[in-house]
Design an enzyme around this catalytic site. Structure first.
Site, PDB file in Angstrom:
ATOM      1  N   GLU A  10       8.430  -8.640  -0.867  1.00  0.00           N
ATOM      2  CA  GLU A  10       8.947  -7.518  -0.079  1.00  0.00           C
ATOM      3  C   GLU A  10       8.605  -7.759   1.391  1.00  0.00           C
ATOM      4  O   GLU A  10       7.481  -8.156   1.707  1.00  0.00           O
ATOM      5  CB  GLU A  10       8.312  -6.195  -0.524  1.00  0.00           C
ATOM      6  CG  GLU A  10       8.798  -5.012   0.327  1.00  0.00           C
ATOM      7  CD  GLU A  10       8.015  -3.728   0.076  1.00  0.00           C
ATOM      8  OE1 GLU A  10       8.257  -3.083  -0.945  1.00  0.00           O
ATOM      9  OE2 GLU A  10       7.152  -3.400   0.934  1.00  0.00           O
ATOM     10  N   ARG A 101      14.079   7.648  -4.317  1.00  0.00           N
ATOM     11  CA  ARG A 101      14.232   9.005  -3.802  1.00  0.00           C
ATOM     12  C   ARG A 101      13.750   9.094  -2.356  1.00  0.00           C
ATOM     13  O   ARG A 101      14.352   9.750  -1.522  1.00  0.00           O
ATOM     14  CB  ARG A 101      13.421   9.976  -4.679  1.00  0.00           C
ATOM     15  CG  ARG A 101      13.697  11.430  -4.353  1.00  0.00           C
ATOM     16  CD  ARG A 101      12.628  12.311  -4.928  1.00  0.00           C
ATOM     17  NE  ARG A 101      11.336  12.037  -4.304  1.00  0.00           N
ATOM     18  CZ  ARG A 101      10.222  12.637  -4.638  1.00  0.00           C
ATOM     19  NH1 ARG A 101      10.200  13.516  -5.622  1.00  0.00           N
ATOM     20  NH2 ARG A 101       9.102  12.364  -4.022  1.00  0.00           N
ATOM     21  N   GLY A 102      12.645   8.401  -2.037  1.00  0.00           N
ATOM     22  CA  GLY A 102      12.029   8.559  -0.713  1.00  0.00           C
ATOM     23  C   GLY A 102      11.000   9.678  -0.755  1.00  0.00           C
ATOM     24  O   GLY A 102      10.997  10.502  -1.670  1.00  0.00           O
ATOM     25  N   GLN A 172       4.758   0.236  -8.112  1.00  0.00           N
ATOM     26  CA  GLN A 172       3.882   0.448  -6.968  1.00  0.00           C
ATOM     27  C   GLN A 172       2.712  -0.537  -7.087  1.00  0.00           C
ATOM     28  O   GLN A 172       2.412  -1.024  -8.182  1.00  0.00           O
ATOM     29  CB  GLN A 172       3.349   1.880  -7.019  1.00  0.00           C
ATOM     30  CG  GLN A 172       2.640   2.292  -5.752  1.00  0.00           C
ATOM     31  CD  GLN A 172       2.309   3.778  -5.772  1.00  0.00           C
ATOM     32  OE1 GLN A 172       1.772   4.290  -6.751  1.00  0.00           O
ATOM     33  NE2 GLN A 172       2.641   4.460  -4.709  1.00  0.00           N
ATOM     34  N   GLN A 207      -6.821  -1.345   6.465  1.00  0.00           N
ATOM     35  CA  GLN A 207      -5.415  -1.077   6.133  1.00  0.00           C
ATOM     36  C   GLN A 207      -5.288  -0.724   4.646  1.00  0.00           C
ATOM     37  O   GLN A 207      -4.614   0.237   4.274  1.00  0.00           O
ATOM     38  CB  GLN A 207      -4.620  -2.352   6.451  1.00  0.00           C
ATOM     39  CG  GLN A 207      -3.151  -2.260   6.152  1.00  0.00           C
ATOM     40  CD  GLN A 207      -2.470  -3.613   6.350  1.00  0.00           C
ATOM     41  OE1 GLN A 207      -3.029  -4.648   5.987  1.00  0.00           O
ATOM     42  NE2 GLN A 207      -1.283  -3.586   6.928  1.00  0.00           N
TER      43      GLN A 207
END
Ligand code: FAD
Length: 286
Positions: A10, A101-102, A172, A207
């Site tokens: 990604e 969906r966001g 995820q 992070q």
């Protein structure tokens, strides 16, 4: 994925002030090409500001002879809006869409109009797959989504997305392989589509601490002590993070996962080092 385990990456559109002409991300993509990935996915900002750049990056992936998977989010969209973006993606030559969906925009609720035509990813999955031009995938959550009410309800969301036309899932990030494997056992009773394991290498401790807070994923003791030890030492954290990710990926590969999807954070060098340690390449891996 029907025939073999897949390797994919990604990337995200960098901010214009960091990489105005996309030459930096162009270099990242051509570096990643050396690992012969099966596809490279490009994130899509639910906020909207990076959308044209996401299309430009899909074009860079194509011009490098690789296969882009374009993310598309539903929040804030009507189906007419989605249709316009999908037309542009089709014109570019993109054949694969991850329909999401966001996240709910800050300060808004589910019923405040942000969702327009789609309140669940499955609505967008159905819309895109019924166009008949794209292979469509959906997101999955080994340790549950922030809105999850139960594992059974999550399985129902996945089943609904598959029934709407999703033919693969990407998870995820997670750091605990046992959590993924137990999720895979449950999910394989609910859906037939391949489930690709999403792995985020740790390159910087602060992070990752932020990301863990947002995603709610479990950090095993071994990794959590490294995050504390190297909180302000990025070079040591990067070395330890590469080692952790290489072990995590190798173990998952041996478990026969359908695929590994690496959240590269646009850091090709560290990702290539992880793959070198695992002895892994896409398109016919070891
Ligand atoms: P859905 O499938 O609709 O829901 C996901 C899960 O949320 C369900 O499984 C369920 O557990 C829970 N849930 C949702 N609604 C309810 C409800 N009403 N009741 C009970 N449970 C509920 N976001 C971006 O903005 N851009 C991206 O490019 C992007 N890429 C992603 C890539 C991957 C691989 C993943 C895993 C996520 C990505 N996201 C991205 C984040 C995603 O948009 C959010 O997690 C969003 O909140 C849910 O999207 P979804 O498509 O999974 O939605």
């Amino acid at each position: 994925m029907k025939d073999r385990q897949a390797l994919s990456f990604e990337v995200f559109p960098p901010k214009p002030e960091m990489d105005a002409d996309l030459s930096g991300i162009g270099e990242t993509i051509s570096d990643l090409k050396t690992a012969a990935p099966d596809f490279i996915s490009v994130t899509y900002g639910a906020g909207g500001n990076n959308r044209p750049r996401a299309l430009d990056i899909a074009a860079v992936i194509l011009s490098n002879g690789m296969n882009p998977l374009s993310h598309l989010t539903a929040v804030g969209y009507t189906s007419d809006d989605a249709s316009r973006v999908l037309d542009s993606l089709e014109d570019l030559g993109v054949k694969n869409i991850l329909a999401l969906r966001g996240d709910i925009p800050k300060g808004q609720g589910m019923d405040e109009g942000a969702w327009k035509n789609y309140s669940r990813a499955s609505g967008l999955v159905r819309y895109v797959s019924e166009l008949g031009q794209f292979c469509v995938g959906g997101a999955a959550y080994p340790e549950g989504h922030q809105q999850s009410v139960s594992r059974a309800a999550d399985m129902e969301f996945m089943r609904e997305k598959e029934e709407a036309g999703a033919s693969f899932f990407i998870t995820q990030l997670f750091f605990d392989n046992d959590a993924f494997l137990s999720f895979r056992d449950d999910a394989s009773a609910a859906v037939k589509s391949p489930i690709i394991a999403g792995i985020m290498p740790v390159f910087r401790a602060r992070q990752i601490k932020r990301i863990v807070e947002i995603s709610g994923c479990r950090v095993p003791e071994k990794l959590s002590s490294l995050l504390d030890l190297y909180l302000d030492d990025d070079a040591s954290m990067q070395e330890a993070g590469i080692d952790y990710a290489a072990r995590q990926i190798s173990a998952l590969w041996r478990e026969g996962v359908n695929g590994i999807h690496i959240y590269t954070m646009n850091k090709s060098k560290g990702v290539l080092e992880i793959l070198r340690r695992c002895g892994l390449r896409g398109r016919g891996s070891l």
